[in-house]
Enzyme design. Structure first.
Site, PDB file in Angstrom:
ATOM      1  N   ASP A  22       5.016   0.898  11.987  1.00 28.95           N
ATOM      2  CA  ASP A  22       3.768   0.302  11.504  1.00 28.95           C
ATOM      3  C   ASP A  22       3.570  -1.152  11.965  1.00 28.95           C
ATOM      4  O   ASP A  22       2.540  -1.752  11.665  1.00 28.95           O
ATOM      5  CB  ASP A  22       3.705   0.368   9.969  1.00 28.95           C
ATOM      6  CG  ASP A  22       3.323   1.759   9.475  1.00 28.95           C
ATOM      7  OD1 ASP A  22       2.994   2.622  10.313  1.00 28.95           O
ATOM      8  OD2 ASP A  22       3.359   1.988   8.248  1.00 28.95           O
ATOM      9  N   LYS A  69       0.842  -1.209   0.000  1.00 22.67           N
ATOM     10  CA  LYS A  69       0.000   0.000   0.000  1.00 22.67           C
ATOM     11  C   LYS A  69       0.877   1.260   0.000  1.00 22.67           C
ATOM     12  O   LYS A  69       0.661   2.172  -0.784  1.00 22.67           O
ATOM     13  CB  LYS A  69      -0.905   0.004   1.243  1.00 22.67           C
ATOM     14  CG  LYS A  69      -1.539   1.348   1.531  1.00 22.67           C
ATOM     15  CD  LYS A  69      -2.379   1.318   2.771  1.00 22.67           C
ATOM     16  CE  LYS A  69      -1.686   1.721   4.042  1.00 22.67           C
ATOM     17  NZ  LYS A  69      -1.388   3.165   4.191  1.00 22.67           N
ATOM     18  N   ASN A  70       1.869   1.276   0.902  1.00 20.19           N
ATOM     19  CA  ASN A  70       2.660   2.502   1.049  1.00 20.19           C
ATOM     20  C   ASN A  70       3.610   2.745  -0.116  1.00 20.19           C
ATOM     21  O   ASN A  70       4.087   3.867  -0.295  1.00 20.19           O
ATOM     22  CB  ASN A  70       3.439   2.485   2.376  1.00 20.19           C
ATOM     23  CG  ASN A  70       2.522   2.765   3.556  1.00 20.19           C
ATOM     24  OD1 ASN A  70       1.338   3.053   3.365  1.00 20.19           O
ATOM     25  ND2 ASN A  70       3.059   2.668   4.760  1.00 20.19           N
ATOM     26  N   ARG A 101      -8.582   0.162   5.177  1.00 21.13           N
ATOM     27  CA  ARG A 101      -7.638   1.098   4.564  1.00 21.13           C
ATOM     28  C   ARG A 101      -6.364   0.385   4.118  1.00 21.13           C
ATOM     29  O   ARG A 101      -5.712   0.822   3.174  1.00 21.13           O
ATOM     30  CB  ARG A 101      -7.237   2.182   5.577  1.00 21.13           C
ATOM     31  CG  ARG A 101      -8.285   3.240   5.792  1.00 21.13           C
ATOM     32  CD  ARG A 101      -7.697   4.376   6.594  1.00 21.13           C
ATOM     33  NE  ARG A 101      -6.374   4.690   6.087  1.00 21.13           N
ATOM     34  CZ  ARG A 101      -5.358   5.104   6.831  1.00 21.13           C
ATOM     35  NH1 ARG A 101      -5.510   5.293   8.115  1.00 21.13           N
ATOM     36  NH2 ARG A 101      -4.180   5.363   6.295  1.00 21.13           N
ATOM     37  N   CYS A 106      -3.852  13.114  12.908  1.00 21.55           N
ATOM     38  CA  CYS A 106      -4.702  11.941  13.082  1.00 21.55           C
ATOM     39  C   CYS A 106      -4.407  11.346  14.455  1.00 21.55           C
ATOM     40  O   CYS A 106      -3.585  11.893  15.180  1.00 21.55           O
ATOM     41  CB  CYS A 106      -4.491  10.933  11.968  1.00 21.55           C
ATOM     42  SG  CYS A 106      -2.864  10.226  11.961  1.00 21.55           S
ATOM     43  N   ARG A 156       1.500  15.014  13.140  1.00 24.33           N
ATOM     44  CA  ARG A 156       1.962  14.754  11.777  1.00 24.33           C
ATOM     45  C   ARG A 156       2.060  16.013  10.909  1.00 24.33           C
ATOM     46  O   ARG A 156       1.254  16.229  10.002  1.00 24.33           O
ATOM     47  CB  ARG A 156       1.073  13.695  11.119  1.00 24.33           C
ATOM     48  CG  ARG A 156       1.003  12.426  11.942  1.00 24.33           C
ATOM     49  CD  ARG A 156       0.256  11.324  11.248  1.00 24.33           C
ATOM     50  NE  ARG A 156       1.088  10.652  10.247  1.00 24.33           N
ATOM     51  CZ  ARG A 156       0.663   9.625   9.519  1.00 24.33           C
ATOM     52  NH1 ARG A 156      -0.546   9.173   9.671  1.00 24.33           N
ATOM     53  NH2 ARG A 156       1.461   9.052   8.645  1.00 24.33           N
ATOM     54  N   PRO A 157       3.078  16.809  11.161  1.00 25.33           N
ATOM     55  CA  PRO A 157       3.256  18.034  10.367  1.00 25.33           C
ATOM     56  C   PRO A 157       3.763  17.745   8.950  1.00 25.33           C
ATOM     57  O   PRO A 157       4.128  16.609   8.642  1.00 25.33           O
ATOM     58  CB  PRO A 157       4.321  18.809  11.147  1.00 25.33           C
ATOM     59  CG  PRO A 157       5.078  17.768  11.896  1.00 25.33           C
ATOM     60  CD  PRO A 157       4.132  16.629  12.160  1.00 25.33           C
ATOM     61  N   VAL A 158       3.803  18.783   8.088  1.00 25.98           N
ATOM     62  CA  VAL A 158       4.337  18.612   6.723  1.00 25.98           C
ATOM     63  C   VAL A 158       5.488  19.596   6.456  1.00 25.98           C
ATOM     64  O   VAL A 158       5.795  19.897   5.320  1.00 25.98           O
ATOM     65  CB  VAL A 158       3.233  18.777   5.642  1.00 25.98           C
ATOM     66  CG1 VAL A 158       2.257  17.632   5.656  1.00 25.98           C
ATOM     67  CG2 VAL A 158       2.528  20.121   5.775  1.00 25.98           C
ATOM     68  N   ASP A 159       6.102  20.081   7.554  1.00 22.40           N
ATOM     69  CA  ASP A 159       7.164  21.085   7.398  1.00 22.40           C
ATOM     70  C   ASP A 159       8.314  20.597   6.512  1.00 22.40           C
ATOM     71  O   ASP A 159       8.871  21.353   5.727  1.00 22.40           O
ATOM     72  CB  ASP A 159       7.686  21.512   8.787  1.00 22.40           C
ATOM     73  CG  ASP A 159       8.152  20.338   9.624  1.00 22.40           C
ATOM     74  OD1 ASP A 159       7.423  19.318   9.657  1.00 22.40           O
ATOM     75  OD2 ASP A 159       9.225  20.405  10.233  1.00 22.40           O
ATOM     76  N   ARG A 214      -3.457  10.839   4.440  1.00 24.24           N
ATOM     77  CA  ARG A 214      -2.234  11.644   4.353  1.00 24.24           C
ATOM     78  C   ARG A 214      -1.420  11.396   3.097  1.00 24.24           C
ATOM     79  O   ARG A 214      -0.784  12.290   2.560  1.00 24.24           O
ATOM     80  CB  ARG A 214      -1.365  11.289   5.552  1.00 24.24           C
ATOM     81  CG  ARG A 214      -1.170  12.365   6.497  1.00 24.24           C
ATOM     82  CD  ARG A 214      -0.228  11.901   7.553  1.00 24.24           C
ATOM     83  NE  ARG A 214       1.102  12.463   7.349  1.00 24.24           N
ATOM     84  CZ  ARG A 214       1.414  13.720   7.598  1.00 24.24           C
ATOM     85  NH1 ARG A 214       0.512  14.529   8.073  1.00 24.24           N
ATOM     86  NH2 ARG A 214       2.628  14.159   7.389  1.00 24.24           N
TER      87      ARG A 214
HETATM   88  C1  UD1 Z   1       4.718   6.947   6.184  1.00 21.98           C
HETATM   89  C2  UD1 Z   1       3.746   5.785   6.085  1.00 21.98           C
HETATM   90  C3  UD1 Z   1       3.207   5.424   7.473  1.00 21.98           C
HETATM   91  C4  UD1 Z   1       4.360   5.180   8.443  1.00 21.98           C
HETATM   92  C5  UD1 Z   1       5.355   6.345   8.432  1.00 21.98           C
HETATM   93  C6  UD1 Z   1       6.599   6.072   9.245  1.00 21.98           C
HETATM   94  C7  UD1 Z   1       2.754   6.085   3.888  1.00 21.98           C
HETATM   95  C8  UD1 Z   1       1.551   6.379   3.090  1.00 21.98           C
HETATM   96  N1  UD1 Z   1       2.633   6.164   5.221  1.00 21.98           N
HETATM   97  O1  UD1 Z   1       3.972   8.071   6.659  1.00 21.98           O
HETATM   98  O2  UD1 Z   1       2.417   4.250   7.344  1.00 21.98           O
HETATM   99  O3  UD1 Z   1       3.856   5.020   9.753  1.00 21.98           O
HETATM  100  O4  UD1 Z   1       5.777   6.619   7.074  1.00 21.98           O
HETATM  101  O5  UD1 Z   1       7.249   4.952   8.781  1.00 21.98           O
HETATM  102  O6  UD1 Z   1       3.788   5.742   3.349  1.00 21.98           O
HETATM  103  N2  UD1 Z   1       7.439  14.488  10.309  1.00 21.98           N
HETATM  104  C9  UD1 Z   1       7.752  15.802  10.547  1.00 21.98           C
HETATM  105  N3  UD1 Z   1       7.606  16.697   9.517  1.00 21.98           N
HETATM  106  C10 UD1 Z   1       7.204  16.330   8.274  1.00 21.98           C
HETATM  107  C11 UD1 Z   1       6.906  14.981   8.040  1.00 21.98           C
HETATM  108  C12 UD1 Z   1       7.044  14.079   9.071  1.00 21.98           C
HETATM  109  O7  UD1 Z   1       8.118  16.172  11.652  1.00 21.98           O
HETATM  110  O8  UD1 Z   1       7.103  17.193   7.398  1.00 21.98           O
HETATM  111  C13 UD1 Z   1       7.560  13.496  11.405  1.00 21.98           C
HETATM  112  C14 UD1 Z   1       6.277  12.735  11.672  1.00 21.98           C
HETATM  113  O9  UD1 Z   1       5.398  13.428  12.501  1.00 21.98           O
HETATM  114  C15 UD1 Z   1       6.824  11.468  12.297  1.00 21.98           C
HETATM  115  C16 UD1 Z   1       8.132  11.248  11.553  1.00 21.98           C
HETATM  116  O10 UD1 Z   1       8.476  12.510  10.995  1.00 21.98           O
HETATM  117  O11 UD1 Z   1       7.098  11.661  13.659  1.00 21.98           O
HETATM  118  C17 UD1 Z   1       8.075  10.234  10.437  1.00 21.98           C
HETATM  119  O12 UD1 Z   1       6.943  10.474   9.628  1.00 21.98           O
HETATM  120  P1  UD1 Z   1       6.929  10.224   8.072  1.00 21.98           P
HETATM  121  O13 UD1 Z   1       8.023   9.296   7.683  1.00 21.98           O
HETATM  122  O14 UD1 Z   1       6.837  11.511   7.354  1.00 21.98           O
HETATM  123  O15 UD1 Z   1       5.532   9.496   7.903  1.00 21.98           O
HETATM  124  P2  UD1 Z   1       4.652   9.525   6.623  1.00 21.98           P
HETATM  125  O16 UD1 Z   1       5.564   9.614   5.440  1.00 21.98           O
HETATM  126  O17 UD1 Z   1       3.556  10.510   6.758  1.00 21.98           O
END
Ligand code: UD1
Length: 420
Positions: free
Chosen positions: A307, A22-23, A399, A116, A121-124, A92
């Site tokens: 996960d 899926k991912n 999902r 969630c 879960r920020p996107v910075d 996301r």
């Molecule tokens: C992906 C996976 C999710 C998995 C996660 C960690 C998909 C669709 N989802 O989610 O199943 O649990 O990887 O292996 O592939 N973070 C920041 N800033 C950002 C982005 C992330 O601080 O801009 C933090 C997150 O809050 C978290 C960490 O970085 O603590 C890792 O998250 P991230 O690897 O980004 O997770 P996703 O890619 O959203």
């Protein structure tokens, strides 16, 4: 709405087929936005999240045909640049259309995904990387609005407080493949799903070096071509079935899995007393009589995957002794503790640690699914428990687990769906 009913305590046997990842499929589907030529994907799991991404691609102007696990994406050349709130907020993974839209169209308006239950879960990091490539970014009305006449290659550090980010790496990588000049992404995520995306992009004509490593070097190209590509097996689904075998003390087989992506899990399971071996894509789970409690800490790949944290905890609840579970990727990802305790587990949370005091047996109960992997933990607990477990809100499971009840039934489990 439906609930999943499990009559637990039965030994399982036989073989289960593992679906495509899926991912990996989510960013790979999004990568189809980088070309107007046909993209044919195989081994795509058809579940709620991939269906959401397909809906999003359609809303952006793509034509999508699904035939079993084969998805064909074509285009009439008119791609739209707005990813609506209702499709991005439910998942996301949808946010990773930002990079490809911007690279292909020079503009993108993508809804912010929001948090969630597993954390804020920020996107910075996504935005930092996209900005570094020269895009202008503005946040307005809950949308990220970005523009760039031409993205320009640069040196980007993408590490965050919790390490690398999987989807931020995917987003920035997909933007960089069409940028002018060379981009180096430092502290890129090394997850197999990013490696798979990189391989797909390379098959489309992208120039990427260091695939699978924390330093990705991308030399931008003018255009990408169509591709026919097979998605890797789902390591988290495979890990979940291995843990199902372990918790029910059943020697089962998995077909179509890639055990090399699961070393952190199989290594820990060896300490527990569960032997996992593989011959090509067939994985065998063999359980010893006595299990040892084992502690884990989650980290980005190749560390223990967050996960699989909840599912591993479900196993530890029935291993006598004390184990400590720490999540360094999502420190708040412990919503399943309360539900597992409803089934007789003895877990207490202390900061970023969950202390599990193993009990002899769990007892079936009514429990609530709260997120995807927490729900999988409840399935594992329900299969191992004595008596009947009812898991409410199973749409979370839908999902990420293709044909879960059918696959479990084929292994000899007593599992069925009922209307609420
Ligand atoms: C992906 C996976 C999710 C998995 C996660 C960690 C998909 C669709 N989802 O989610 O199943 O649990 O990887 O292996 O592939 N973070 C920041 N800033 C950002 C982005 C992330 O601080 O801009 C933090 C997150 O809050 C978290 C960490 O970085 O603590 C890792 O998250 P991230 O690897 O980004 O997770 P996703 O890619 O959203």
């Amino acid at each position: 709405m439906e609930k999943l009913v499990i009559e637990g305590g039965l030994p399982l046997s036989g073989e289960v087929k593992i679906s495509g990842s899926k991912n990996a499929a989510l960013p790979i589907l999004a990568a189809s936005l980088l070309t107007d030529e046909p993209v044919i994907l195989r081994n795509v799991p058809i579940l709620r999240d991939t269906t959401t991404m397909i809906k999003l691609l359609k809303s952006l102007g793509k034509i999508v045909e699904i035939d079993g696990d084969r998805v064909k994406i074509t285009s009439n050349g008119k791609t739209r640049h707005v990813a609506e709130y209702k499709l991005v907020s439910t998942m996301r993974g949808s946010f990773c259309v930002l990079g490809p839209l911007l690279a292909k169209l020079g503009k993108a308006k993508v809804s912010l995904p929001g948090g969630c239950v597993i954390g804020i879960r920020p996107v910075d990091l996504h935005l930092k990387g996209i900005k570094a490539l020269g895009a202008k970014i503005q946040i307005d009305g809950g949308y990220v609005i970005s523009r760039a006449k031409k993205l320009k290659g640069t040196h980007i550090y993408l590490g965050g407080v919790f390490g690398s980010s999987v989807l931020a790496t995917a987003n920035v990588l997909m933007a960089a493949v069409l940028a002018e000049g060379e981009t180096v992404i430092e502290s890129a995520a090394c997850e197999p799903e990013i490696e798979d995306l990189s391989n797909m992009l390379r098959a489309m004509g992208a120039r990427i070096r260091g695939v699978g490593s924390p330093r990705l070097t991308i030399t931008g190209v003018k255009r990408l071509r169509g591709v026919s590509y097979r998605v890797i097996p789902d390591r988290i689904e495979a890990g979940t079935y291995i843990l199902i075998g372990a918790a029910t003390r059943s020697d089962i087989k998995l077909r179509g899995a890639d055990i090399t992506h699961l070393m952190a899990l199989t290594d820990k399971l060896k300490e527990v007393g569960v032997k996992v071996t593989a011959k090509r894509d067939v994985v065998k789970v063999k359980c010893k009589k006595n299990y040892n409690p084992v502690s884990i800490t989650t980290y980005p790949y190749p560390g223990f995957p967050t996960d699989l944290q909840a599912q591993f905890m479900a196993l530890m609840t029935i291993v006598e002794g004390v184990s400590v579970i720490t999540d360094k990727v999502y420190p708040d990802r412990f919503i399943h503790i309360a539900e597992l305790n409803r089934m007789g587990a003895n877990i207490r949370r202390e900061g970023i640690n969950a202390i599990v005091q193993g009990v002899k047996k769990l007892k079936g109960a009514q429990v609530m699914a709260s997120d995807l992997r927490a729900s999988a933990a409840l399935v594992i607990a329900g299969l191992a428990a004595k008596g009947r477990t009812e898991i409410h809100r199973i749409y979370h499971l839908e999902r990420g687990y293709e044909l879960l009840d059918k696959k479990l039934t084929a292994l000899g489990a007593k599992v069925w769906r009922e209307r609420e």
